[in-house]
Design a protein around this motif. Structure first.
Motif, PDB file in Angstrom:
ATOM      1  N   ASP A  22       0.813  -1.218   0.000  1.00 58.98           N
ATOM      2  CA  ASP A  22       0.000   0.000   0.000  1.00 58.98           C
ATOM      3  C   ASP A  22       0.845   1.266   0.000  1.00 58.98           C
ATOM      4  N   ARG A  23       2.006   1.222   0.635  1.00 61.63           N
ATOM      5  CA  ARG A  23       2.835   2.421   0.737  1.00 61.63           C
ATOM      6  C   ARG A  23       3.955   2.436  -0.292  1.00 61.63           C
ATOM      7  N   ALA A  24       3.960   1.485  -1.190  1.00 58.47           N
ATOM      8  CA  ALA A  24       5.058   1.373  -2.143  1.00 58.47           C
ATOM      9  C   ALA A  24       4.644   1.859  -3.520  1.00 58.47           C
ATOM     10  N   ARG A  25       5.620   2.337  -4.254  1.00 61.53           N
ATOM     11  CA  ARG A  25       5.425   2.669  -5.658  1.00 61.53           C
ATOM     12  C   ARG A  25       6.356   1.781  -6.462  1.00 61.53           C
ATOM     13  N   VAL A  26       5.792   1.014  -7.358  1.00 60.88           N
ATOM     14  CA  VAL A  26       6.589   0.146  -8.209  1.00 60.88           C
ATOM     15  C   VAL A  26       6.494   0.701  -9.626  1.00 60.88           C
ATOM     16  N   ALA A  27       7.597   1.245 -10.085  1.00 66.04           N
ATOM     17  CA  ALA A  27       7.617   1.823 -11.422  1.00 66.04           C
ATOM     18  C   ALA A  27       7.771   0.704 -12.449  1.00 66.04           C
ATOM     19  N   THR A  28       6.935   0.716 -13.448  1.00 67.51           N
ATOM     20  CA  THR A  28       7.035  -0.280 -14.506  1.00 67.51           C
ATOM     21  C   THR A  28       6.516   0.340 -15.801  1.00 67.51           C
ATOM     22  N   VAL A  29       6.339  -0.468 -16.777  1.00 67.14           N
ATOM     23  CA  VAL A  29       5.895  -0.009 -18.089  1.00 67.14           C
ATOM     24  C   VAL A  29       4.733  -0.892 -18.527  1.00 67.14           C
ATOM     25  N   ASP A  30       3.808  -0.336 -19.281  1.00 66.65           N
ATOM     26  CA  ASP A  30       2.666  -1.095 -19.787  1.00 66.65           C
ATOM     27  C   ASP A  30       3.108  -1.850 -21.044  1.00 66.65           C
TER      28      ASP A  30
ATOM     29  N   PHE B  25      13.164 -11.033 -26.627  1.00 69.50           N
ATOM     30  CA  PHE B  25      12.592 -11.440 -25.345  1.00 69.50           C
ATOM     31  C   PHE B  25      12.035 -12.848 -25.501  1.00 69.50           C
ATOM     32  N   PRO B  26      12.072 -13.674 -24.472  1.00 70.90           N
ATOM     33  CA  PRO B  26      11.352 -14.950 -24.547  1.00 70.90           C
ATOM     34  C   PRO B  26       9.844 -14.665 -24.626  1.00 70.90           C
ATOM     35  N   VAL B  27       9.145 -15.365 -25.492  1.00 67.94           N
ATOM     36  CA  VAL B  27       7.713 -15.104 -25.683  1.00 67.94           C
ATOM     37  C   VAL B  27       6.937 -15.337 -24.386  1.00 67.94           C
ATOM     38  N   GLY B  28       7.332 -16.315 -23.602  1.00 68.72           N
ATOM     39  CA  GLY B  28       6.673 -16.563 -22.323  1.00 68.72           C
ATOM     40  C   GLY B  28       6.832 -15.400 -21.361  1.00 68.72           C
ATOM     41  N   THR B  29       7.964 -14.734 -21.426  1.00 67.90           N
ATOM     42  CA  THR B  29       8.204 -13.570 -20.581  1.00 67.90           C
ATOM     43  C   THR B  29       7.293 -12.421 -20.990  1.00 67.90           C
TER      44      THR B  29
ATOM     45  N   ARG C 163       0.517  -9.576 -16.294  1.00 72.15           N
ATOM     46  CA  ARG C 163       0.935  -9.067 -14.977  1.00 72.15           C
ATOM     47  C   ARG C 163       1.226 -10.159 -13.957  1.00 72.15           C
ATOM     48  N   ARG C 164       1.691 -11.300 -14.462  1.00 71.59           N
ATOM     49  CA  ARG C 164       2.161 -12.349 -13.554  1.00 71.59           C
ATOM     50  C   ARG C 164       3.573 -12.026 -13.083  1.00 71.59           C
ATOM     51  N   ARG C 165       4.285 -11.246 -13.891  1.00 72.47           N
ATOM     52  CA  ARG C 165       5.639 -10.802 -13.548  1.00 72.47           C
ATOM     53  C   ARG C 165       5.809  -9.370 -14.025  1.00 72.47           C
ATOM     54  N   LEU C 166       6.763  -8.670 -13.431  1.00 74.92           N
ATOM     55  CA  LEU C 166       7.104  -7.315 -13.853  1.00 74.92           C
ATOM     56  C   LEU C 166       8.474  -7.337 -14.522  1.00 74.92           C
ATOM     57  N   PRO C 167       8.685  -6.497 -15.530  1.00 76.95           N
ATOM     58  CA  PRO C 167      10.009  -6.436 -16.153  1.00 76.95           C
ATOM     59  C   PRO C 167      11.050  -5.967 -15.137  1.00 76.95           C
ATOM     60  N   ASP C 168      12.251  -6.558 -15.212  1.00 79.32           N
ATOM     61  CA  ASP C 168      13.335  -6.070 -14.369  1.00 79.32           C
ATOM     62  C   ASP C 168      13.777  -4.702 -14.894  1.00 79.32           C
TER      63      ASP C 168
ATOM     64  N   LEU D  21      12.157  -1.633 -22.884  1.00 81.34           N
ATOM     65  CA  LEU D  21      10.759  -1.447 -23.288  1.00 81.34           C
ATOM     66  C   LEU D  21      10.420   0.037 -23.459  1.00 81.34           C
ATOM     67  N   LYS D  22      10.934   0.876 -22.582  1.00 80.47           N
ATOM     68  CA  LYS D  22      10.693   2.318 -22.718  1.00 80.47           C
ATOM     69  C   LYS D  22      11.376   2.870 -23.963  1.00 80.47           C
ATOM     70  N   MET D  23      12.549   2.326 -24.301  1.00 78.82           N
ATOM     71  CA  MET D  23      13.225   2.742 -25.531  1.00 78.82           C
ATOM     72  C   MET D  23      12.408   2.320 -26.748  1.00 78.82           C
ATOM     73  N   ILE D  24      11.859   1.106 -26.702  1.00 79.36           N
ATOM     74  CA  ILE D  24      11.004   0.627 -27.792  1.00 79.36           C
ATOM     75  C   ILE D  24       9.788   1.525 -27.925  1.00 79.36           C
ATOM     76  N   GLU D  25       9.226   1.935 -26.803  1.00 83.70           N
ATOM     77  CA  GLU D  25       8.053   2.815 -26.817  1.00 83.70           C
ATOM     78  C   GLU D  25       8.362   4.135 -27.525  1.00 83.70           C
ATOM     79  N   VAL D  26       9.550   4.659 -27.310  1.00 83.71           N
ATOM     80  CA  VAL D  26       9.937   5.945 -27.889  1.00 83.71           C
ATOM     81  C   VAL D  26      10.344   5.819 -29.355  1.00 83.71           C
ATOM     82  N   ASP D  27      11.118   4.774 -29.681  1.00 84.54           N
ATOM     83  CA  ASP D  27      11.641   4.641 -31.044  1.00 84.54           C
ATOM     84  C   ASP D  27      11.812   3.167 -31.424  1.00 84.54           C
ATOM     85  N   PRO D  28      10.711   2.481 -31.742  1.00 85.46           N
ATOM     86  CA  PRO D  28      10.815   1.046 -32.029  1.00 85.46           C
ATOM     87  C   PRO D  28      11.725   0.720 -33.209  1.00 85.46           C
TER      88      PRO D  28
END
Length: 94
Positions: A24-32, A53-57, A64-69, A76-83
């Motif tokens: 509840d008090r934590a912020r976990v930064a991730t990407v969609d 990336f492994p397709v299973g990953t 949302r079973r796992r979060l990217p390291d 992923l953020k780089m891909i978002e900006v300039d794939p």
């Protein structure tokens, strides 16, 4: 105004609570990941192959079973900006 000690103590209490499972008090930064992939108009398989990336990953991230390291989230953020730019760089290192 809080003293430096009070701020540090509050941060430590939040960290201990997070370690004990209280998010509840934590912020976990991730990407969609699903939104990033959708913007590339690639299937999960094609996205995984294109960006090494492994397709299973990718599937686990999107469901949302796992979060990217940290490194994967940065890529992923780089891909978002300039794939296409990321694809070009990956092609150079294959």
């Amino acid at each position: 105004m809080k003293s430096a000690f009070d701020k540090i103590a509050a941060g430590l209490e939040d960290a201990i609570a997070f370690a004990d499972g209280d998010t509840d008090r934590a912020r976990v930064a991730t990407v969609d990941v699903r939104a990033v992939r959708a913007a590339t108009k690639l299937t999960q398989g094609a996205f995984a192959e294109t960006y090494r990336f492994p397709v299973g990953t990718v599937r686990d991230w999107e469901q949302r079973r796992r979060l990217p390291d940290t490194g994967s989230a940065t890529l992923l953020k780089m891909i978002e900006v300039d794939p296409k730019g990321v694809e070009a760089i990956i092609a150079k290192v294959r």
